[in-house]
Write an enzyme that holds these catalytic residues in place. Structure first.
Site, PDB file in Angstrom:
ATOM      1  N   HIS A   1       1.088  -1.152   0.072  1.00  0.00           N
ATOM      2  CA  HIS A   1      -0.112  -0.180  -0.044  1.00  0.00           C
ATOM      3  C   HIS A   1       0.957   1.183   0.036  1.00  0.00           C
ATOM      4  O   HIS A   1       1.582   1.655   1.168  1.00  0.00           O
ATOM      5  CB  HIS A   1      -1.009  -0.095   1.260  1.00  0.00           C
ATOM      6  CG  HIS A   1      -1.892   1.380   1.361  1.00  0.00           C
ATOM      7  ND1 HIS A   1      -1.854   2.036   2.511  1.00  0.00           N
ATOM      8  CD2 HIS A   1      -2.916   1.444   0.542  1.00  0.00           C
ATOM      9  CE1 HIS A   1      -2.691   2.955   2.086  1.00  0.00           C
ATOM     10  NE2 HIS A   1      -3.457   2.770   0.988  1.00  0.00           N
TER      11      HIS A   1
ATOM     12  N   GLU B   1       0.369  -0.560  -4.836  1.00  0.00           N
ATOM     13  CA  GLU B   1      -0.814   0.407  -4.672  1.00  0.00           C
ATOM     14  C   GLU B   1      -0.278   1.760  -4.813  1.00  0.00           C
ATOM     15  O   GLU B   1       0.778   1.737  -4.151  1.00  0.00           O
ATOM     16  CB  GLU B   1      -1.659   0.125  -3.692  1.00  0.00           C
ATOM     17  CG  GLU B   1      -2.890   0.802  -3.768  1.00  0.00           C
ATOM     18  CD  GLU B   1      -3.036   1.965  -3.058  1.00  0.00           C
ATOM     19  OE1 GLU B   1      -4.012   2.943  -3.362  1.00  0.00           O
ATOM     20  OE2 GLU B   1      -2.060   2.492  -2.650  1.00  0.00           O
TER      21      GLU B   1
ATOM     22  N   ASP C   1      -1.288   6.089  -5.782  1.00  0.00           N
ATOM     23  CA  ASP C   1      -2.364   6.922  -5.892  1.00  0.00           C
ATOM     24  C   ASP C   1      -1.909   8.170  -7.055  1.00  0.00           C
ATOM     25  O   ASP C   1      -0.848   8.656  -7.028  1.00  0.00           O
ATOM     26  CB  ASP C   1      -2.712   7.855  -4.707  1.00  0.00           C
ATOM     27  CG  ASP C   1      -2.989   6.637  -3.449  1.00  0.00           C
ATOM     28  OD1 ASP C   1      -4.158   6.083  -3.653  1.00  0.00           O
ATOM     29  OD2 ASP C   1      -2.043   6.539  -2.449  1.00  0.00           O
TER      30      ASP C   1
ATOM     31  N   HIS D   1      -0.761  10.885  -2.656  1.00  0.00           N
ATOM     32  CA  HIS D   1      -2.081  10.470  -2.200  1.00  0.00           C
ATOM     33  C   HIS D   1      -3.070  11.605  -1.811  1.00  0.00           C
ATOM     34  O   HIS D   1      -4.162  11.655  -2.262  1.00  0.00           O
ATOM     35  CB  HIS D   1      -1.817   9.724  -0.732  1.00  0.00           C
ATOM     36  CG  HIS D   1      -3.364   9.372  -0.042  1.00  0.00           C
ATOM     37  ND1 HIS D   1      -3.968  10.287   0.557  1.00  0.00           N
ATOM     38  CD2 HIS D   1      -3.831   8.154  -0.292  1.00  0.00           C
ATOM     39  CE1 HIS D   1      -5.112   9.637   0.810  1.00  0.00           C
ATOM     40  NE2 HIS D   1      -5.292   8.386   0.571  1.00  0.00           N
TER      41      HIS D   1
ATOM     42  N   GLU E   1      -4.585   3.787  -8.397  1.00  0.00           N
ATOM     43  CA  GLU E   1      -5.867   4.257  -7.744  1.00  0.00           C
ATOM     44  C   GLU E   1      -5.858   5.799  -8.416  1.00  0.00           C
ATOM     45  O   GLU E   1      -5.089   6.587  -7.896  1.00  0.00           O
ATOM     46  CB  GLU E   1      -5.711   4.325  -6.298  1.00  0.00           C
ATOM     47  CG  GLU E   1      -7.031   4.798  -5.706  1.00  0.00           C
ATOM     48  CD  GLU E   1      -7.423   4.894  -4.427  1.00  0.00           C
ATOM     49  OE1 GLU E   1      -6.385   4.507  -3.471  1.00  0.00           O
ATOM     50  OE2 GLU E   1      -8.050   5.722  -3.786  1.00  0.00           O
TER      51      GLU E   1
HETATM   52  O1  G3P Z   1      -6.513   1.254  -2.709  1.00  0.00           O
HETATM   53  C1  G3P Z   1      -6.839   1.145  -1.385  1.00  0.00           C
HETATM   54  C2  G3P Z   1      -6.507   2.249  -0.375  1.00  0.00           C
HETATM   55  O2  G3P Z   1      -5.454   3.021  -0.772  1.00  0.00           O
HETATM   56  C3  G3P Z   1      -7.543   3.193  -0.665  1.00  0.00           C
HETATM   57  O3  G3P Z   1      -7.522   4.362   0.393  1.00  0.00           O
HETATM   58  O4  G3P Z   1      -6.779   6.561   1.012  1.00  0.00           O
HETATM   59  O5  G3P Z   1      -5.201   4.524   1.135  1.00  0.00           O
HETATM   60  O6  G3P Z   1      -5.763   5.752  -1.059  1.00  0.00           O
HETATM   61  P1  G3P Z   1      -6.601   5.252   0.475  1.00  0.00           P
HETATM   62 MG    MG Z   2      -4.975   4.529  -2.378  1.00  0.00          MG
END
Ligand code: G3P
Ligand code: MG
Length: 235
Positions: free
Chosen positions: A9, A36, A38, A51, A110
């Site tokens: 993450h 993952e 963003d 993020h 994401e």
């Molecule tokens: O994609 C999973 C997670 O990253 C979603 O929430 O706020 O950490 O981007 P966030």
């Molecule tokens: Mg995320």
């Protein structure tokens, strides 16, 4: 059936500043199967990996990502807030992460704002070897991406008890996976995903007891900030 899939993450976010190349390298070294990250769009239309909508929390700058040009974003230090050891680590552009990952690691991109969706569709054909899974909380955006690209792997994010509605939307779109907040996972959700051929990847789970419980429920993998702890206990 694939084994248990470990998504790092924001990279190995326990060991390095989130959403930076050093965190992604740490995730690979830790044995993650995928990363993952963003994405937002800079003022001049470049996909950057960060993020928050604002740069304050994870850099030494201030302002909205969407109001800063790439050159301004690239001057920021996205590492020092985490530790002086990472001083000068830049905000990555998505291109360089795709270049770095090649076909070794899967990337879960994401999308944090709708404007980034079109830019992503324009970018991905330049990386034919990339293994991507595109996710968003914005299900309308995912449906629009599906209209424009019949084969793009899609993941539906959610964080409430609306999984039946999300499942219907995901099936209409031919999605690959559902990504619930980890406390939204239930036996009926797991069963419905299996019945409908959707993978289930909850986020974000670092507690070993909770990881064991989710594995017992037979989720297909999960998102963790600590991929080493999960991947070394995977088998
Ligand atoms: O994609 C999973 C997670 O990253 C979603 O929430 O706020 O950490 O981007 P966030
Ligand atoms: Mg995320």
């Amino acid at each position: 059936m694939m084994g248990f899939f470990v998504w790092a993450h924001r990279g190995a976010a326990v060991d390095a500043p989130e959403n930076t190349l050093v965190a992604f390298a740490a995730a690979e070294a830790a044995g993650a199967d995928g990363i993952e990250l963003d994405v937002h769009l800079s003022r001049d239309g470049v996909l950057v990996v960060i993020h928050d909508e604002w740069v304050e929390r994870t850099t030494d700058g201030w302002g909205r990502v969407a109001e800063l040009r790439l050159a301004e974003l690239r001057r920021l230090d996205a590492g020092s807030w985490f530790s002086p050891r990472f001083s000068g680590e830049p905000i990555p552009v998505l291109d360089e992460v795709l270049d770095w990952a090649g076909d070794r690691l899967r990337l879960n991109i994401e999308i944090k704002e709708a404007a980034a969706g079109g830019a992503l569709l324009d970018l991905l054909p330049h990386y034919p070897r990339a293994q991507v899974l595109v996710s968003s909380f914005d299900h309308r955006l995912l449906a629009e991406l599906r209209r424009r690209d019949a084969r793009l792997p899609l993941g539906f994010l959610f964080e409430d008890d609306s999984w039946r509605r999300v499942l219907r939307r995901a099936l209409v779109c031919g999605a690959e996976s559902l990504h619930p907040r980890e406390d939204c996972v239930s036996r009926p959700l797991v069963a419905a995903c299996k019945d409908n051929g959707l993978a289930l990847y909850p986020w974000t789970v670092d507690d070993p007891g909770r990881i064991r419980a989710l594995r017992r429920l037979q989720v297909d993998g999960l998102f963790t900030n600590d991929p080493f702890a999960v991947s070394c206990k995977r088998n």
